[in-house]
Scaffold this motif. Sequence first.
Motif, PDB file in Angstrom:
ATOM      1  N   ASN A   1       0.869  -1.178   0.000  1.00  0.00           N
ATOM      2  CA  ASN A   1       0.000   0.000   0.000  1.00  0.00           C
ATOM      3  C   ASN A   1       0.904   1.226   0.000  1.00  0.00           C
ATOM      4  O   ASN A   1       1.497   1.583   1.023  1.00  0.00           O
ATOM      5  CB  ASN A   1      -0.914  -0.017   1.221  1.00  0.00           C
ATOM      6  CG  ASN A   1      -2.028   0.993   1.125  1.00  0.00           C
ATOM      7  OD1 ASN A   1      -1.852   2.077   0.543  1.00  0.00           O
ATOM      8  ND2 ASN A   1      -3.177   0.662   1.705  1.00  0.00           N
ATOM      9  N   GLU A   2       1.035   1.845  -1.143  1.00  0.00           N
ATOM     10  CA  GLU A   2       1.966   2.965  -1.279  1.00  0.00           C
ATOM     11  C   GLU A   2       1.525   4.217  -0.522  1.00  0.00           C
ATOM     12  O   GLU A   2       2.311   5.150  -0.351  1.00  0.00           O
ATOM     13  CB  GLU A   2       2.153   3.324  -2.754  1.00  0.00           C
ATOM     14  CG  GLU A   2       0.846   3.627  -3.473  1.00  0.00           C
ATOM     15  CD  GLU A   2       1.052   3.837  -4.960  1.00  0.00           C
ATOM     16  OE1 GLU A   2       1.297   4.990  -5.350  1.00  0.00           O
ATOM     17  OE2 GLU A   2       1.000   2.833  -5.699  1.00  0.00           O
TER      18      GLU A   2
ATOM     19  N   HIS B   1       6.042  -1.318  12.490  1.00  0.00           N
ATOM     20  CA  HIS B   1       4.850  -2.038  12.049  1.00  0.00           C
ATOM     21  C   HIS B   1       3.748  -1.826  13.077  1.00  0.00           C
ATOM     22  O   HIS B   1       4.007  -1.533  14.259  1.00  0.00           O
ATOM     23  CB  HIS B   1       5.129  -3.522  11.855  1.00  0.00           C
ATOM     24  CG  HIS B   1       5.350  -4.261  13.143  1.00  0.00           C
ATOM     25  ND1 HIS B   1       6.570  -4.242  13.813  1.00  0.00           N
ATOM     26  CD2 HIS B   1       4.518  -5.033  13.891  1.00  0.00           C
ATOM     27  CE1 HIS B   1       6.479  -4.969  14.904  1.00  0.00           C
ATOM     28  NE2 HIS B   1       5.240  -5.464  14.981  1.00  0.00           N
ATOM     29  N   VAL B   2       2.535  -1.996  12.625  1.00  0.00           N
ATOM     30  CA  VAL B   2       1.384  -1.800  13.470  1.00  0.00           C
ATOM     31  C   VAL B   2       0.283  -2.735  13.005  1.00  0.00           C
ATOM     32  O   VAL B   2       0.223  -3.125  11.829  1.00  0.00           O
ATOM     33  CB  VAL B   2       0.905  -0.331  13.417  1.00  0.00           C
ATOM     34  CG1 VAL B   2       0.379   0.026  12.036  1.00  0.00           C
ATOM     35  CG2 VAL B   2      -0.170  -0.065  14.470  1.00  0.00           C
TER      36      VAL B   2
ATOM     37  N   SER C   1      -1.531  -6.974   9.547  1.00  0.00           N
ATOM     38  CA  SER C   1      -0.271  -6.334   9.914  1.00  0.00           C
ATOM     39  C   SER C   1       0.150  -5.359   8.827  1.00  0.00           C
ATOM     40  O   SER C   1       0.122  -5.681   7.633  1.00  0.00           O
ATOM     41  CB  SER C   1       0.810  -7.395  10.123  1.00  0.00           C
ATOM     42  OG  SER C   1       2.036  -6.804  10.459  1.00  0.00           O
ATOM     43  N   LEU C   2       0.541  -4.143   9.283  1.00  0.00           N
ATOM     44  CA  LEU C   2       0.951  -3.073   8.380  1.00  0.00           C
ATOM     45  C   LEU C   2       2.378  -2.673   8.725  1.00  0.00           C
ATOM     46  O   LEU C   2       2.679  -2.338   9.884  1.00  0.00           O
ATOM     47  CB  LEU C   2       0.003  -1.878   8.504  1.00  0.00           C
ATOM     48  CG  LEU C   2       0.285  -0.659   7.636  1.00  0.00           C
ATOM     49  CD1 LEU C   2       0.187  -1.027   6.165  1.00  0.00           C
ATOM     50  CD2 LEU C   2      -0.695   0.462   7.967  1.00  0.00           C
ATOM     51  N   HIS C   3       3.286  -2.694   7.738  1.00  0.00           N
ATOM     52  CA  HIS C   3       4.703  -2.388   7.944  1.00  0.00           C
ATOM     53  C   HIS C   3       5.042  -1.015   7.363  1.00  0.00           C
ATOM     54  O   HIS C   3       4.315  -0.473   6.514  1.00  0.00           O
ATOM     55  CB  HIS C   3       5.574  -3.471   7.318  1.00  0.00           C
ATOM     56  CG  HIS C   3       5.429  -4.805   7.985  1.00  0.00           C
ATOM     57  ND1 HIS C   3       6.359  -5.315   8.847  1.00  0.00           N
ATOM     58  CD2 HIS C   3       4.439  -5.735   7.918  1.00  0.00           C
ATOM     59  CE1 HIS C   3       5.969  -6.498   9.288  1.00  0.00           C
ATOM     60  NE2 HIS C   3       4.802  -6.788   8.723  1.00  0.00           N
TER      61      HIS C   3
ATOM     62  N   VAL D   1       1.685  -4.967   3.433  1.00  0.00           N
ATOM     63  CA  VAL D   1       0.502  -5.362   4.191  1.00  0.00           C
ATOM     64  C   VAL D   1       0.423  -6.895   4.163  1.00  0.00           C
ATOM     65  O   VAL D   1       0.454  -7.501   3.083  1.00  0.00           O
ATOM     66  CB  VAL D   1      -0.785  -4.754   3.604  1.00  0.00           C
ATOM     67  CG1 VAL D   1      -1.991  -5.165   4.436  1.00  0.00           C
ATOM     68  CG2 VAL D   1      -0.664  -3.238   3.537  1.00  0.00           C
ATOM     69  N   ILE D   2       0.316  -7.496   5.351  1.00  0.00           N
ATOM     70  CA  ILE D   2       0.228  -8.954   5.471  1.00  0.00           C
ATOM     71  C   ILE D   2      -1.094  -9.286   6.142  1.00  0.00           C
ATOM     72  O   ILE D   2      -1.373  -8.822   7.258  1.00  0.00           O
ATOM     73  CB  ILE D   2       1.399  -9.532   6.280  1.00  0.00           C
ATOM     74  CG1 ILE D   2       2.728  -9.234   5.578  1.00  0.00           C
ATOM     75  CG2 ILE D   2       1.237 -11.043   6.465  1.00  0.00           C
ATOM     76  CD1 ILE D   2       3.941  -9.716   6.347  1.00  0.00           C
ATOM     77  N   HIS D   3      -1.873 -10.105   5.453  1.00  0.00           N
ATOM     78  CA  HIS D   3      -3.177 -10.505   5.965  1.00  0.00           C
ATOM     79  C   HIS D   3      -3.221 -12.025   6.010  1.00  0.00           C
ATOM     80  O   HIS D   3      -3.250 -12.694   4.967  1.00  0.00           O
ATOM     81  CB  HIS D   3      -4.305  -9.965   5.082  1.00  0.00           C
ATOM     82  CG  HIS D   3      -5.663 -10.234   5.637  1.00  0.00           C
ATOM     83  ND1 HIS D   3      -6.802 -10.205   4.865  1.00  0.00           N
ATOM     84  CD2 HIS D   3      -6.076 -10.548   6.900  1.00  0.00           C
ATOM     85  CE1 HIS D   3      -7.850 -10.467   5.617  1.00  0.00           C
ATOM     86  NE2 HIS D   3      -7.434 -10.685   6.851  1.00  0.00           N
TER      87      HIS D   3
END
Length: 471
Positions: A97-98, A112-113, A143-145, A150-152
């Motif tokens: 996600n740019e 990360h959050v 998870s957002l780095h 983005v890892i789902h």
Amino acid sequence: MSWVSISRYLTLTIFIAVLLFKAGCTADSKNNHSESVYMRFYKRFQTILDTPGMRPSSTWREPTHINLSINIKEIIGVDEKTHILITFIAVRQLWFNEFLVWDPNEFDGLDHVTVPVEFIWTPDFYIYEFVGEDLSPFTPYLSLHHDGKVIHDKPIRAVTSCNLDIFYFPFDTHSCILTFGLYLHTVNDVGLGLLLPSEQLLKDSLQSLGNRGEWELLNITGNPVPFHSRTENWAMCVFTVKIRRRPIMYLIKLVIPSALLVLLDIMSFFLPIHSVDRCAFKVTLLLGYSMFLLMMNNILPNNSGGTPLIGGYFLVCMALLVASLLESIFISNVLHRKSLQDREVPGWVRTLVLHKLAQLICYKKKVSNKQQDEENIYTIHINKTENPVWKTSSQTPTSMEMRLLTFLKRTCEDVQVMRDTLKKFQARKKSSKEWMEVSYVLDILLFLLYILFIAVTSVCLCVLWSHWYRV
């Protein structure tokens, strides 16, 4: 203020509260962040978090690339009747996600959050082969780095259709397909790829599965394939899952008991052929095997697409038991019915069975030293005197002599009747021995053919079932 806005406001409040609670619980940790850091993070990306339906692309002409990987946690079961595979898999989706890129130094090292899934855009994935009710657990976070990654991770209880080939049951191997695709986005919007190579997918899944359950995982291959429809092109990622059944339970419950019953039937050939117990024993075996098949009816797969090989195995075992019983009935008929009718062994039967077939099976007739004596034991030689003693005398026989002469004639006639009866008995006994010899030869011949048929059938079944190892 609408209910949607109120709900969204409450979700944001809970999200910030969760972050603050997490920060408070990790006050002594290395990655501890203050309340102001999360507040600055939220204010920085508030516009992006408030528009979760926007695809993360600066221009609509550039598609968003998503990488997929699956990890099979459990093979729950396979329904051969409805051609359904039930698995529990963990799907990992990764994309960039740019609009959610930041420098960790600006937020005290926050790299990360974890955010709720309804705050950002997520792809609308589904499995093409899904046929059952979706009972998958819901995962509310992703998870957002800091680099925009983005890892789902999403667990799925997949109830999918699969073309099952049960011919080699219980030594069967199946290849099932799991096709992941998007419902709304075409290849112009979203592109698909593999996150991990096929070897790593298999290694991770084997570590999760371990060595439990009825099924074992053999291989996993993934391949992104574009799907062309009449108007649009859709991106798909096809995973081929190859599984194999562990047959030890079916060997213990089905194959080995059936083979033991056939072995008992083979041993029944060593019972005397003139005994009634042989037929009674074979009938008991046949009834017991019929009950065995009735109990095993629910275990065997019932598939309209074909009959499994083990069904032919049970049919052959049943046919062998029936043929063995028919053989005993035939031998009993030859041994008893023919001899009781005082019928001698026909010449062609004597030549064919007692000579040619006996030589073929290496059967040797036992010859006793007393056989000739037993044949002549009932032979009585009576010398008939042409001239009685009284005929040589010139005296006329008295009444006493006449009565004695009449008695002797009657005695000779009775002895002659006894002699004829004994000769018939001797002929009948000889005929019975010949019929018994014929029965022995036929019984041995049929037994050898029975063993030969079992050996050939067993070799054929082993060759066919050995295809199970050719994976």
